[in-house]
Design a protein around this motif. Sequence first.
Motif, PDB file in Angstrom:
ATOM      1  N   ASN A 109       0.953  -1.248   0.046  1.00 47.70           N
ATOM      2  CA  ASN A 109      -0.019   0.103  -0.073  1.00 47.70           C
ATOM      3  C   ASN A 109       0.715   1.174   0.062  1.00 47.70           C
ATOM      4  OD1 ASN A 109      -2.451  -1.268  -0.069  1.00 47.70           O
ATOM      5  ND2 ASN A 109      -2.418  -1.513   2.056  1.00 47.70           N
ATOM      6  N   ARG A 110       2.170   1.126  -0.133  1.00 47.35           N
ATOM      7  CA  ARG A 110       3.056   2.389  -0.186  1.00 47.35           C
ATOM      8  C   ARG A 110       3.104   3.148  -1.640  1.00 47.35           C
ATOM      9  NH1 ARG A 110       8.460  -0.816   1.613  1.00 47.35           N
ATOM     10  NH2 ARG A 110       7.492  -2.142   0.079  1.00 47.35           N
ATOM     11  N   ARG A 111       3.063   4.345  -1.603  1.00 43.55           N
ATOM     12  CA  ARG A 111       2.854   5.022  -2.843  1.00 43.55           C
ATOM     13  C   ARG A 111       4.404   4.670  -3.772  1.00 43.55           C
ATOM     14  NH1 ARG A 111      -0.285   9.466  -3.564  1.00 43.55           N
ATOM     15  NH2 ARG A 111      -1.789   9.811  -1.660  1.00 43.55           N
TER      16      ARG A 111
ATOM     17  N   HIS B  86       1.301   2.512  -7.356  1.00 45.25           N
ATOM     18  CA  HIS B  86       0.508   2.456  -6.310  1.00 45.25           C
ATOM     19  C   HIS B  86       0.373   3.935  -5.875  1.00 45.25           C
ATOM     20  CE1 HIS B  86      -2.189   0.544  -3.461  1.00 45.25           C
ATOM     21  NE2 HIS B  86      -1.674   1.465  -2.453  1.00 45.25           N
ATOM     22  N   PRO B  87      -0.776   4.479  -5.584  1.00 43.61           N
ATOM     23  CA  PRO B  87      -2.165   3.803  -5.565  1.00 43.61           C
ATOM     24  C   PRO B  87      -2.817   3.522  -6.958  1.00 43.61           C
ATOM     25  CG  PRO B  87      -2.064   5.921  -4.297  1.00 43.61           C
ATOM     26  CD  PRO B  87      -1.058   5.795  -5.056  1.00 43.61           C
TER      27      PRO B  87
END
Length: 594
Positions: free
Chosen positions: A274-276, A295-296
């Motif tokens: 979930n890390r950018r 990501h996102p």
Amino acid sequence: MAGESLFTIEPEYLASEESDDRKFHHRRRHRGVIVLLLIGSLLSLYGIQIANLQLIRGEINLDRAENNRLRLLPVPAQRGEIFDRRERRLASSRLARSVYLWPREKSPEAWQETAEKLSQIVDIPAEEILQTLEEQGYNSRLSVRIKPDITPGMFIAIAENSADFKGVEIRGESQRYYPENKLAAHVLGYIGAASLEELEAHPEYPMGMLTGQMGVERIANKQLDGVWGNRLIEVNAKGEEIQELGIQSPRMGESVQLTLDLKLQKTAETALGNRRGAVVALDVKTGAILAIASHPTFDPNWFADGVTEAEWRRVQGGNPLLNRALQGYPPGSTFKIVTAIAAIESGKYSPNSTVATSAAITIGGISFHEHNDKGYGTIGFRDALAFSSNTFFYQVGMNAGAHQISKWGKELGIGGSIDLDVLGLDGANHGQIPTPEQKKELYDLPWYTGDTVTMAIGQGLVLATPLELATMVGTVVNGGYRVQPHLFASQTNTPETQPTKTAISPQALNVVRQGLIDVVKKGTGRGLNDGSIPLTGGKTGTVEVPGQPNNSMYVGFGPADKPEIAIAVLVEGGGYGSVAAAPVAKAVFQAYFQ
């Protein structure tokens, strides 16, 4: 008296009898006139209505009657499928039921009542249903879709109340489906209703035509969309189908195969979590992209169902449609690969040159520091890369100069040498390695020595995309050929993706390649040398971002002795490159070698 009547009729009585007679006949005449007037009025009303129906609304009513009897229904073509390099399915189609309205079936007033009832079943505001009808036009001969992919409960509720829903049709159709949900969303893209511009440009498109709006769905739309068909059916007054009178079968779209590897893509996205950030992996010989994660992200299935305005606003939170693999970031110490090549190719250093390092160097009264408090002594290019010595690259970068760094950075794939039109992905950008002249042009500012110093370690004005960094590594380890990144298997080994031979000398390439292997053997990338994968090479980067936590970066290749794959990883705010980004690269290497 003989000859005389026995009764005598008085004159008054005779006069009264005549008066009653006249009154009776007068009343009868009066009633007759009233009846005639009533009959005349009714006939006049009927005449007016007949005139209205036949003369004024005759054409409209004829069309409506014909439409009640015959309907031409568009039959969507099944969209072509999208596969990965091993023919594993990434995008397909499935059967779904959708709700369509026939605008001409009812007056606007009647549709308002129907919309109120229908909205409670399909969970769409009545105002939105009416707006769709108004945009289509209440006199339109064509149906309009208001709700794709309804649930079984919605289907049953509409069927049970069919008497209230004249002009409402439930139609089975093919719907786009992404079995891996969010996986590779930025590459695959999504589909949506054709815009007015698209409909005008393609008269053959029926209303409701779905076209690719992003990614491969957009790039390969002509192949994927197929050709819609038609059904001519007869219906009764309730709009129920009686019989099929003819059919023009649709033609399914062609399937396309990508260079992506589903396994590597899953691994990259899972490791990034979930890390950018972003991950890119490509074939160092051909430029075929094996994985490209950002990501996102988003789920393309959202768009296949149709996105409401509220959902669109929610989707925009965090800018998930932005492909971070194609955006420029300060590359930090990963850029020392460029500086090393530039220093050697400038002629001011040889592959065997050494430079004295220290805790800091002072230029123009400003101190530029090393990673540690004492430096690494006198070292060459291999150790400078292995230990990521700042003071080494400050010095060789200044001596080589900004123009040399910019020149050789572009040779390696940064700042415009990759053809993004061949790649075709949305929102793609080049990085930048500006020269003093370009800085003046872009920012109207002079060039300072400090600009060259910060450029040498990938800070300051330098920007590179993760895709460019993977290309840079591939160019170093494949013998100096700059590959052209691409996504379609049909593009591999074609003239448009033919690798470009650079002017970088084999001696410069070799010393840098050995230095990157030393990074993993004994330097900042030792975490990848635990025996779980074959020996690889790489370079860590810890990038300062003003006012924010440091970005974490890693670039690498493997196997060390015969490179096949190049990787670039960015984790925004991840801190040290060895801590956040390098483990992501290691996970991708493990999936690749397994």
